[in-house]
Design a protein around this motif. Structure first.
Motif, PDB file in Angstrom:
ATOM      1  N   ILE A 347       1.024   3.289   3.475  1.00 28.38           N
ATOM      2  CA  ILE A 347      -0.411   3.467   3.690  1.00 28.38           C
ATOM      3  C   ILE A 347      -0.917   2.372   4.618  1.00 28.38           C
ATOM      4  O   ILE A 347      -1.242   1.257   4.214  1.00 28.38           O
ATOM      5  N   ASP A 348      -0.938   2.682   5.903  1.00 33.06           N
ATOM      6  CA  ASP A 348      -1.483   1.763   6.895  1.00 33.06           C
ATOM      7  C   ASP A 348      -2.497   2.522   7.750  1.00 33.06           C
ATOM      8  O   ASP A 348      -2.767   3.704   7.513  1.00 33.06           O
ATOM      9  N   ALA A 349      -3.046   1.855   8.738  1.00 27.29           N
ATOM     10  CA  ALA A 349      -4.126   2.458   9.534  1.00 27.29           C
ATOM     11  C   ALA A 349      -3.666   3.739  10.220  1.00 27.29           C
ATOM     12  O   ALA A 349      -4.380   4.751  10.232  1.00 27.29           O
ATOM     13  N   PHE A 350      -2.455   3.717  10.802  1.00 22.36           N
ATOM     14  CA  PHE A 350      -1.962   4.915  11.488  1.00 22.36           C
ATOM     15  C   PHE A 350      -1.781   6.073  10.514  1.00 22.36           C
ATOM     16  O   PHE A 350      -2.217   7.190  10.769  1.00 22.36           O
ATOM     17  N   SER A 351      -1.129   5.805   9.374  1.00 18.66           N
ATOM     18  CA  SER A 351      -0.881   6.866   8.404  1.00 18.66           C
ATOM     19  C   SER A 351      -2.175   7.468   7.897  1.00 18.66           C
ATOM     20  O   SER A 351      -2.298   8.694   7.755  1.00 18.66           O
ATOM     21  N   LEU A 352      -3.147   6.622   7.612  1.00 17.81           N
ATOM     22  CA  LEU A 352      -4.428   7.124   7.099  1.00 17.81           C
ATOM     23  C   LEU A 352      -5.144   7.965   8.144  1.00 17.81           C
ATOM     24  O   LEU A 352      -5.765   8.975   7.836  1.00 17.81           O
ATOM     25  N   LYS A 363      -9.946  16.758  -1.814  1.00 19.02           N
ATOM     26  CA  LYS A 363      -9.057  17.355  -2.807  1.00 19.02           C
ATOM     27  C   LYS A 363      -7.792  16.541  -3.041  1.00 19.02           C
ATOM     28  O   LYS A 363      -7.148  16.670  -4.072  1.00 19.02           O
ATOM     29  N   SER A 364      -7.407  15.744  -2.079  1.00 22.26           N
ATOM     30  CA  SER A 364      -6.100  15.102  -2.143  1.00 22.26           C
ATOM     31  C   SER A 364      -6.190  13.682  -2.689  1.00 22.26           C
ATOM     32  O   SER A 364      -7.241  13.049  -2.684  1.00 22.26           O
ATOM     33  N   SER A 365      -5.048  13.202  -3.182  1.00 22.28           N
ATOM     34  CA  SER A 365      -4.947  11.809  -3.606  1.00 22.28           C
ATOM     35  C   SER A 365      -3.855  11.139  -2.790  1.00 22.28           C
ATOM     36  O   SER A 365      -2.948  11.797  -2.279  1.00 22.28           O
ATOM     37  N   LEU A 366      -3.956   9.837  -2.668  1.00 20.16           N
ATOM     38  CA  LEU A 366      -2.942   9.068  -1.963  1.00 20.16           C
ATOM     39  C   LEU A 366      -2.032   8.395  -2.980  1.00 20.16           C
ATOM     40  O   LEU A 366      -2.446   8.065  -4.090  1.00 20.16           O
ATOM     41  N   THR A 367      -0.785   8.196  -2.587  1.00 23.33           N
ATOM     42  CA  THR A 367       0.204   7.623  -3.495  1.00 23.33           C
ATOM     43  C   THR A 367       0.741   6.308  -2.949  1.00 23.33           C
ATOM     44  O   THR A 367       1.169   6.236  -1.793  1.00 23.33           O
ATOM     45  N   PHE A 368       0.670   5.264  -3.768  1.00 25.73           N
ATOM     46  CA  PHE A 368       1.318   3.991  -3.487  1.00 25.73           C
ATOM     47  C   PHE A 368       2.413   3.791  -4.529  1.00 25.73           C
ATOM     48  O   PHE A 368       2.255   4.192  -5.680  1.00 25.73           O
ATOM     49  N   ALA A 369       3.488   3.136  -4.138  1.00 26.62           N
ATOM     50  CA  ALA A 369       4.563   2.847  -5.101  1.00 26.62           C
ATOM     51  C   ALA A 369       4.840   1.344  -5.103  1.00 26.62           C
ATOM     52  O   ALA A 369       5.846   0.881  -4.560  1.00 26.62           O
ATOM     53  N   PRO A 370       3.962   0.563  -5.730  1.00 27.09           N
ATOM     54  CA  PRO A 370       4.206  -0.886  -5.806  1.00 27.09           C
ATOM     55  C   PRO A 370       5.441  -1.215  -6.632  1.00 27.09           C
ATOM     56  O   PRO A 370       6.054  -2.263  -6.456  1.00 27.09           O
ATOM     57  N   GLU A 371       5.800  -0.339  -7.585  1.00 28.56           N
ATOM     58  CA  GLU A 371       6.942  -0.456  -8.499  1.00 28.56           C
ATOM     59  C   GLU A 371       6.765  -1.564  -9.536  1.00 28.56           C
ATOM     60  O   GLU A 371       7.275  -1.455 -10.648  1.00 28.56           O
ATOM     61  N   LYS A 404      -9.232   9.000  -4.754  1.00 32.32           N
ATOM     62  CA  LYS A 404      -8.202   9.168  -5.776  1.00 32.32           C
ATOM     63  C   LYS A 404      -6.886   8.536  -5.288  1.00 32.32           C
ATOM     64  O   LYS A 404      -6.418   8.847  -4.191  1.00 32.32           O
ATOM     65  N   VAL A 405      -6.345   7.663  -6.107  1.00 31.58           N
ATOM     66  CA  VAL A 405      -5.107   6.967  -5.761  1.00 31.58           C
ATOM     67  C   VAL A 405      -4.147   7.036  -6.945  1.00 31.58           C
ATOM     68  O   VAL A 405      -4.544   6.826  -8.095  1.00 31.58           O
ATOM     69  N   LYS A 406      -2.872   7.335  -6.666  1.00 30.84           N
ATOM     70  CA  LYS A 406      -1.816   7.291  -7.673  1.00 30.84           C
ATOM     71  C   LYS A 406      -0.948   6.066  -7.411  1.00 30.84           C
ATOM     72  O   LYS A 406      -0.558   5.806  -6.270  1.00 30.84           O
TER      73      LYS A 406
END
Length: 621
Positions: A347-352, A363-371, A404-406
């Motif tokens: 999730i960086d500026a280009f991806s967003l 409708k959509s949520s974004l997903t981060f995986a900090p682990e 919304k963020v997962k």
């Protein structure tokens, strides 16, 4: 007209009969009189899951390009049809011809995850093929396994005639040619197995034996057939651009898990997360040519009629031509009603910016995986992600209209403390807090932060293959600590927390690092009725615990102890290119909390570490 293996009466009584009738768009049908080899390609799970697997699609396309081979598909029958087939004595059949699988030359089983092991026995049993390789005759197909679980084949070794270790595009043609020649010359099943084991990457378990120390650890693993090599080398396709790729994949009649065109942009990963098996197995990173991918996109959409296209890789953001490819897809397909899916993006500026063009933000949520919640823990696992990266990425997403963020985490990682566990809730709250820092008139309603945690499972060929797991009760206790920490956060009304099934995780841990003794447990559980163990509604932990008791196998031996530095692992006879010495060095660095740079920043001397233009610049350990 093709005669179906199941009667109309049966089809009307079972769930989703389209799973079993074949005849889909782009399915391959051949004249048996012109075919020398019949290959049944199996995914041991329900149709909707198996049809979404890219690896099978690639092999199906590659095999059927040969005039002398007809490759067909077979999946695990769901529990309703399983019952009917046993009662009516209907043998398991392939979709294209509806012929019994036992009539084929090969049964190839892709083993994608450990919790499908009882389904493998279901497939063999329903196909009327003896479960044990040693009991098969000249009338039975050659049963061959492949996929990620084949990198520790020992828990299921006695059920397979052979395993293919690595990527299928390399020596499968040689294997099929060897079979054809052996058959032509009147050779026996054993003749073929002896010839096959001399092909690089082919492992024939019956040609090897193992001895144990008194404490249950392995003493020696060695070949007992003069033709069998002592080491099996992983097969790797270096030029992924010019290898086979299915440009007319099969279009199912019913909705499947991945109901879309899939473009594999690269193989491998540069990141080096210490818990990630795929990141080690699939080294080195190899990219597909962007112009080729553009043509594939045109061809596949035209040949399937799909309305969505997805990019596939372990880390799509690391594909060097990503910007050009995504721009092309948006410019050429978005206005034609084609949805563009971009998983595995950082999730960086280009991806967003890209995702704002291809997704319905509301409708959509974004997903981060900090682990992991704490920076200390992320350093231990070599995640390569700072809290600043996470908060900054979330902030950009919120300012771009998302609410919304997962967040995905793991519990039970090596060296984890209670503070590390509680940090999961603290980090989730910081993400929510970043949302509420945005002026109220610029927010998109209330935010929703959903945190999920799985339980750490050490996998072969990772730096954490030496690590102990926890037992079921400890995992639940840790989840409870995190859950309590969420209740103490300032923005708790915007936060949700859930966790994976700890009982399944414990079993997966045993299977992942198990040896040949584990086969008896798997067979016992299957005899007691266990199938579809990865499906929560079918999983029966009580039966599994009885299976361990009945066979005298101790879960603690496989899960709860830290391995010694010099312990012989069941998978040590397989060479994946990444050395055991490098993995141990990474384990030591993890215990010190030291970060290893990714492959593009610095070569770490893993054995296949840095590749450029298909040439290995290898650092010797």
């Amino acid at each position: 007209m093709r005669k179906l293996a199941l009667s109309d009466d049966i089809l009307m009584k079972i769930e989703k009969p389209a799973r079993y009738i074949g005849g889909e768009v782009n399915a391959v049908v051949k004249d048996l009189q012109n075919v020398d080899i019949r290959f049944a390609m199996c995914f041991p799970d329900v149709y909707e899951i198996g049809m979404s697997h890219l690896g099978i699609q690639i092999l199906y396309d590659m095999f059927n390009r040969r005039d002398d081979v007809w490759c067909e598909r077979v999946y695990s029958p769901w529990v309703d049809l399983d019952k009917v087939m046993r009662e009516e004595k209907i043998p398991l059949f392939a979709l294209e011809s509806q012929d019994p699988v036992r009539d084929f030359d090969f049964l190839g089983i892709t083993i994608q995850y450990e919790m499908c092991y009882t389904n493998i026995l279901q497939v063999l049993d329903l196909a009327c093929i003896p479960l044990h390789a040693k009991d098969r005759t000249e009338e039975d197909p050659i049963v061959i396994g492949g996929g990620p679980c084949a990198y520790n084949p020992e828990p299921i070794a006695e059920f397979f005639d052979m395993f293919y270790i690595g990527e299928g595009e390399t020596v499968y043609d040689e294997l099929l040619d060897t079979y054809k020649e052996n058959k032509k010359n009147g050779g026996s099943r054993m003749d073929f197995l002896e010839k096959a084991c001399q092909i690089d990457g082919i492992y024939v378990p019956m040609f090897y034996d193992v001895t144990y120390h008194e404490d249950g650890t392995i003493d020696q693993f060695f070949p007992v057939n003069k033709h069998a090599p002592s080491v099996i080398h992983k097969q790797v396709v270096m030029d992924v651009t010019n290898t086979t790729y299915p440009q007319a994949p099969i279009v199912p009649y019913i909705k499947v898990t991945q109901d879309r065109v899939v473009l594999e942009v690269q193989r491998g990963c540069i990141r080096g997360c210490r818990f990630c098996q795929a990141g080690m197995l699939y080294r080195p990173t190899r990219e597909r040519d962007v112009e080729t991918l553009k043509q594939y996109a045109y061809n596949m959409l035209k040949n399937t009629g799909h309305e969505e296209i997805s990019l596939s890789s372990l880390s799509t953001s690391d594909y060097s031509e990503l910007k050009e490819l995504v721009t092309f897809l948006i410019d050429n397909f978005k206005n034609k009603g084609i949805n563009i899916s971009l998983p595995s993006l950082r999730i960086d500026a280009f991806s967003l910016d890209v995702m704002s063009q291809v997704q319905d933000i509301r409708k959509s949520s974004l997903t981060f995986a900090p682990e992991a919640g704490s920076q200390r823990m992320r350093n231990v696992i070599n995640k390569g992600l700072t809290e600043e990266d996470i908060i900054s990425g979330a902030g950009q997403a919120f300012e771009g209209g998302w609410n919304k963020v997962k967040l995905y985490f793991m519990l039970g990682l090596p060296t984890e403390t209670e503070e590390d566990m509680e940090a999961i809730a603290v980090l989730a709250d910081k993400v929510a807090r970043r949302y509420y820092e945005i002026p109220k008139d610029q927010r998109n309603g209330k935010c929703q932060i959903t945190a999920s945690s799985s339980f750490f499972i050490p996998k072969p060929f990772t730096p954490f293959q030496w690590a102990p797991m926890l037992n079921h009760e400890d995992y639940i206790e840790r989840a409870a600590i995190v859950k309590h920490a969420f209740l103490n956060q300032l923005n708790k009304k915007s936060l949700r927390y859930n966790w994976h099934d700890a009982e399944v995780s414990v079993l997966e841990g045993v299977f992942a690092r198990g040896d040949r003794k584990i086969a008896s447990v798997i067979e016992e559980a299957y005899r007691m009725g266990c199938i579809y163990d990865s499906w929560s509604e079918q999983f029966d932990n009580d039966k599994w615990m009885r299976a361990f008791d009945n066979t005298g196998i101790e879960i603690g031996f496989y899960n709860l102890r830290e391995r010694g530095e010099d312990e012989v692992f069941p998978w040590d006879f397989i060479d994946i290119g990444v050395t055991k010495k490098f993995l141990r060095r990474e384990w030591d660095r993890a215990m010190k909390g030291e970060v290893t740079p990714n492959c593009r920043m610095q070569c770490s001397g893993c054995g296949v570490a840095k590749w450029k233009g298909g040439v290995c610049i290898e650092s010797k350990n």
